[in-house]
Design an enzyme around this catalytic site. Structure first.
Site, mmCIF file in Angstrom:
data_model
loop_
_atom_site.group_PDB
_atom_site.id
_atom_site.type_symbol
_atom_site.label_atom_id
_atom_site.label_comp_id
_atom_site.label_asym_id
_atom_site.label_seq_id
_atom_site.Cartn_x
_atom_site.Cartn_y
_atom_site.Cartn_z
ATOM 1 N N ASP A 124 -3.840 4.134 9.018
ATOM 2 C CA ASP A 124 -3.727 5.427 8.336
ATOM 3 C C ASP A 124 -3.441 6.599 9.266
ATOM 4 O O ASP A 124 -3.022 7.659 8.809
ATOM 5 C CB ASP A 124 -4.964 5.685 7.473
ATOM 6 C CG ASP A 124 -4.889 4.904 6.157
ATOM 7 O OD1 ASP A 124 -3.818 4.323 5.873
ATOM 8 O OD2 ASP A 124 -5.893 4.870 5.428
ATOM 9 N N TYR A 165 -6.647 6.062 -1.141
ATOM 10 C CA TYR A 165 -8.052 6.073 -0.740
ATOM 11 C C TYR A 165 -8.553 7.427 -0.287
ATOM 12 O O TYR A 165 -7.814 8.218 0.275
ATOM 13 C CB TYR A 165 -8.294 5.066 0.388
ATOM 14 C CG TYR A 165 -8.672 3.710 -0.148
ATOM 15 C CD1 TYR A 165 -9.846 3.545 -0.865
ATOM 16 C CD2 TYR A 165 -7.855 2.621 0.044
ATOM 17 C CE1 TYR A 165 -10.193 2.318 -1.387
ATOM 18 C CE2 TYR A 165 -8.196 1.376 -0.475
ATOM 19 C CZ TYR A 165 -9.362 1.229 -1.183
ATOM 20 O OH TYR A 165 -9.693 0.013 -1.696
HETATM 21 CU CU CU Z 1 -10.644 -1.005 -0.389
#
Ligand code: CU
Ligand code: NAG
Ligand code: NAG
Ligand code: NAG
Ligand code: NAG
Ligand code: NAG
Ligand code: NAG
Ligand code: NAG
Ligand code: NAG
Ligand code: NAG
Length: 787
Positions: free
Chosen positions: A402, A488
């Site tokens: 990320d 997320y």
């Molecule tokens: Cu996950």
């Protein structure tokens, strides 16, 4: 006294009960009531700002200022730089343009003399990643620009020294970040292929793709990383989904694999399709199967994605008493920390530390001291890896890093009262965006919280009616930020405890990257909707902890518990037993740099010690690495998708010698180079001694995400979290709670009494009023009270 506190705590209850009609929720009514809410005056226990202090030193890790960024931007874009740059918004694949600019980490070797020996503040440098599509051999090259401020002495040089891969700061074009330019370049091919089979996709799932900007398009596409193995070629493994805000949860059983090597889009080509778990290399193969009736959706994806929308669900009913406000953390005694906002410096209960920020790593901590003694030089998140698995090509091939998506810039505005307690201190984050500086307001929060358990307690005496209870209140200062990277929402907590321990916690919420449901394969996660499978995956969050326990010379002491058969000195104490099993501690220092895992059953303790510093009892002073919740590493160690570029994710712990040229575990464009990494973490372990040296401990937190229907609509922070604690281990001569006044001694007996130390609940001054038309009642609350 009790009344005032009651009033202080009761206001929200009053607000909520007057806001919420007992029956027939109407969200607009609720919203309007919230908007009308107004407190006259201040509830000082909530809004009193923390007092300021002055950092002992100017922050040498500070991000670039807007002025510095502008000067760097202009310098790079001057013809004299020789970089031949085009403005990013106008750039094509075959142009040179800036990807991003950030501050270069300051060398520790330059900072320590400044912090500890009165040397001048180290020179500041910027780093810039530049996409060089205009070169004969296109690549991405990183540069360092400094010293700042920009002057005649400032140079622009290749930044190679922080990478150990074969070409330093240069990343082959095929492996560079897949930005809008590259994505746009692949769209004509995708549109051409998909429009040729729009009759098939319409028949299969009522969806068709004619191009990203074509109004007839009604499905979305996504492709993960890696998009290259070693930079010699590039590909996209595309999955189609329904559109909408819950798109992550409505995937389709249709995949398109394309080759997109090089800067000439006319050479990009189809590699094949996957649907019904079968591979079709050409359009005609797919069409033949379709005509033969061999293709069908076993389950229809829900066209209405409301089930995956994270809003209030009226149809789920109301829980008894849920119309009352939930308990809340309030800093009733006023703020017990101070800060210097300009220097991003905080002091709290003996702790002091500086913050820094990087657009890729987010918030970082430096010079963490407790009671004036340095514990850590640096504590920072290094990478958030997620690796998926599945019987479909997108999940089977996806590994995310990320930081590649500039995780730091995704740290967004926090919601007071929900993300962080009411009354928290909120700081902005900012980072360069072209020639300006982008601000994410209120994206770091700082608050002190009760632990909801005492730090220590004991009851003496022979019965509950006689004797004394000694109880010390538990509290910690938390620095928090939440990065929403696509689906997320990673919550990063750094919790400074009053006993000198420090806890690092990471949590995950947000959407799953779900998969289409394939019933034969329970192997890759459960069914969570009629056509959706919770796609199994690992999250590994890698951190760097550069310990400096009383200086840079440290060792990593390992104390292993071993069960051994022991005999007692003769004559034997227990002759009937002979030898018998006991545990004993075997203590040694880690000799060399190493990646390693926690011992089975956690039968080893790891302590970073200062080799020659002892406490008053002659024991080495140190800090222990205490494993917490869900300390894991990547499950697959030999997957081609994460083969050599994710080595940092493959052990629980690692210890290395500190080096200025090893500031990061990963590089931000490593994800597309699993077979030829720009940064190979495993190369850090080249046999150097870690005894009596400047050590860095690298540790992983994470979750094996065993997906479940309760991940719908969003993953829950209660379960998806991981933590670790650094705790003093013989660092002091005794527990660091004897000096806390937030304690009580309750003596029971004939003359029962409580001994307090001047700190009580009535220190919260309550001054507030509530608009009467809102509450509709003239209770005593609305008149306010002051203590
Ligand atoms: Cu996950
Ligand atoms: C500068 O870049 C452009 C593409 O943006 C390229 O066409 C041109 O040849 C480059 N000039 C030099 C001197 O390299
Ligand atoms: C799409 O169909 C057209 C016309 O049949 C054909 O010329 C073209 O090559 C096809 N494109 C792809 C990518 O198959
Ligand atoms: C899926 O939808 C199609 C078209 O609406 C319908 O014919 C088919 O029966 C549905 N399949 C299932 C499993 O519900
Ligand atoms: C802040 O500083 C002021 C002035 O020195 C002092 O009166 C006040 O008690 C301090 N507040 C806190 C919470 O420390
Ligand atoms: C945060 O940024 C906003 C502008 O976006 C500014 O008004 C505010 O003062 C900043 N807050 C802090 C604490 O610096
Ligand atoms: C930033 O660049 C834009 C053009 O892209 C220009 O219009 C603007 O004036 C620049 N801002 C500064 C502060 O130089
Ligand atoms: C201790 O001795 C017992 C009996 O001989 C044996 O079963 C056991 O494995 C021994 N334990 C260890 C730790 O060696
Ligand atoms: C610790 O003591 C050893 C042995 O006396 C010595 O070699 C070493 O340099 C000392 N280390 C530090 C950090 O003082
Ligand atoms: C930092 O240290 C490295 C390694 O010694 C060196 O190559 C580099 O030039 C230093 N950076 C700066 C900004 O001085």
């Amino acid at each position: 006294m009790h009344l005032s506190i009651f009033a202080c705590l009761a206001w929200s209850t009053v607000v909520i009960t007057s806001l919420v009609p007992p029956l027939g929720y109407d969200r607009r009514v609720l919203r309007a009531a919230f908007d009308r809410r107004e407190f006259v005056g201040t509830l000082s226990c909530l809004t009193e700002a923390a007092n300021t202090t002055t950092a002992p030193k100017r922050n040498p890790w500070a991000p670039l200022t807007p002025k510095e960024n502008l000067a760097v931007w202009n310098l790079l874009h001057e013809a004299a730089s020789g970089l031949n740059l085009t403005h990013p918004t106008e750039a094509k694949l075959t142009d040179n343009y800036v990807f991003w600019v950030d501050v270069l980490p300051t060398n520790k070797s330059a900072v320590l003399p400044y912090l500890d020996k009165g040397a001048a503040i180290p020179a500041k440098y910027a780093r810039a990643i530049i996409f060089q599509g205009g070169k004969a051999k296109p690549d991405s090259q990183e540069y360092m620009i400094g010293p700042l401020p920009v002057s005649a002495k400032t140079t622009v040089e290749k930044l190679d020294y922080i990478y150990n891969g074969p070409s330093g700061g240069s990343v082959p074009y095929n492996a560079r970040y897949f930005d809008a330019q590259r994505s746009d370049a692949t769209d004509p091919l995708i549109a051409s292929i998909m429009s040729n089979i729009s009759d098939i996709t319409q028949a299969l799932f009522q969806g068709a793709y004619f191009g990203s900007r074509d109004l007839r398009t009604n499905i979305a596409l996504t492709s993960g990383t890696p998009e290259s193995f070693d930079g010699t070629g590039a590909f996209r493994n595309i999955m189609f989904r329904l559109r909408g805000s819950a798109t992550y949860m409505t995937p389709l059983d249709f995949y398109l694999l394309i080759d997109c090597t090089g800067t000439d889009a006319s050479l990009y080509s189809l590699k094949g399709f996957v649907t019904n778990e079968k591979f079709f290399p050409t359009v005609s193969d797919l069409r033949r199967a379709f005509k033969a009736g061999e293709l069908a959706m076993e389950f229809n994806q829900t066209l209405d994605g409301d089930w995956a929308s994270p809003d209030y669900k009226l149809e789920m009913g109301l829980r008894d008493l849920e119309t009352h406000l939930a308990p809340s953390t309030l800093e009733l005694g006023g703020k017990r920390y101070k800060f210097d906002k300009d220097n991003q410096y905080v002091e709290y209960m003996g702790w002091s530390f500086y913050l820094s920020f990087s657009r890729t790593l987010g918030i970082m901590f430096y010079d963490i001291k407790f009671k004036g003694e340095r514990i850590l030089y640096e504590l920072s998140m290094q990478e958030a890896t997620a690796q998926y698995t599945g019987n479909q090509p997108k999940a089977a091939s996806t590994v995310y890093h990320d930081t590649h998506y500039e995780l730091g810039t995704e740290m967004g505005t926090l919601v007071e009262g929900f993300d962080c307690p009411w009354g928290s201190t909120f700081w902005n984050i900012s980072y360069p965006s072209y020639n300006t500086t982008q601000v994410n307001p209120n994206s770091i929060c700082i608050f002190e919280t009760e632990l909801n358990f005492p730090l220590s307690r004991h009851r003496t005496g022979f019965s509950n009616d006689y004797g004394s209870s000694y109880v010390v209140k538990g509290a910690a200062l938390i620095v928090r930020a939440i990065a929403t990277v696509g689906n997320y929402d990673y919550m990063f907590d750094y919790s400074f405890h009053i006993d000198g321990s420090l806890e690092v916690i990471v949590r995950a919420s947000g959407y799953l990257q779900a998969s289409y449901y394939y019933p034969a394969q329970g192997k890759y996660g459960p069914r969570i909707q009629q056509a959706t499978q919770g796609s199994l995956h690992d999250h590994i969050i890698t951190y760097k902890a550069d310990f400096d326990i009383l200086g840079t010379s440290n060792s990593l002491q390992v104390s292993e518990l071993k069960a051994v058969n022991q005999s007692q000195p003769l004559p034997s104490w227990f002759p009937e037993l002979g030898t018998f099993e006991q545990m004993e501690m075997h203590i040694h220092n880690m000799k060399k740099e190493k990646q390693f895992n926690y011992a089975p059953n956690n039968q080893a303790m790891y302590v970073v010690v200062s080799p020659n510093a002892t406490n008053v009892w002659g024991e080495l002073r140190g800090y222990r690495i205490v494993p917490g919740h869900s300390n894991i590493h990547l499950s697959t160690l030999h997957s081609p998708w994460s083969l050599r570029n994710s080595e940092f994710a493959k052990s629980h712990l690692a210890v290395t010698r500190q080096h200025d040229n090893e500031p990061f575990a990963n590089s931000v464009q490593n994800v597309n180079l699993p077979l030829r990494p720009q940064q190979d973490f495993s190369k850090f372990f080249d046999g150097e001694s870690v005894e009596d040296e400047d050590l860095v401990v690298w540790f992983n937190l994470g979750m094996h995400h065993f997906t479940r229907s309760e991940d719908v609509p969003l993953t829950l922070y209660t379960e998806a979290y991981s933590s670790i604690v650094f705790a003093p281990q013989n660092f002091f001569d005794r527990a660091q709670d004897g000096d806390l006044l937030n304690r009580v001694q309750v003596d029971k007996g004939v003359d029962s009494m409580s001994k307090t130390y001047g700190v009580q609940l009535d220190t919260c001054p309550v001054v507030f009023k509530e608009r009467t038309e809102l509450s509709g009642e003239d209770s005593d609350i609305s008149t306010g009270a002051e203590v």
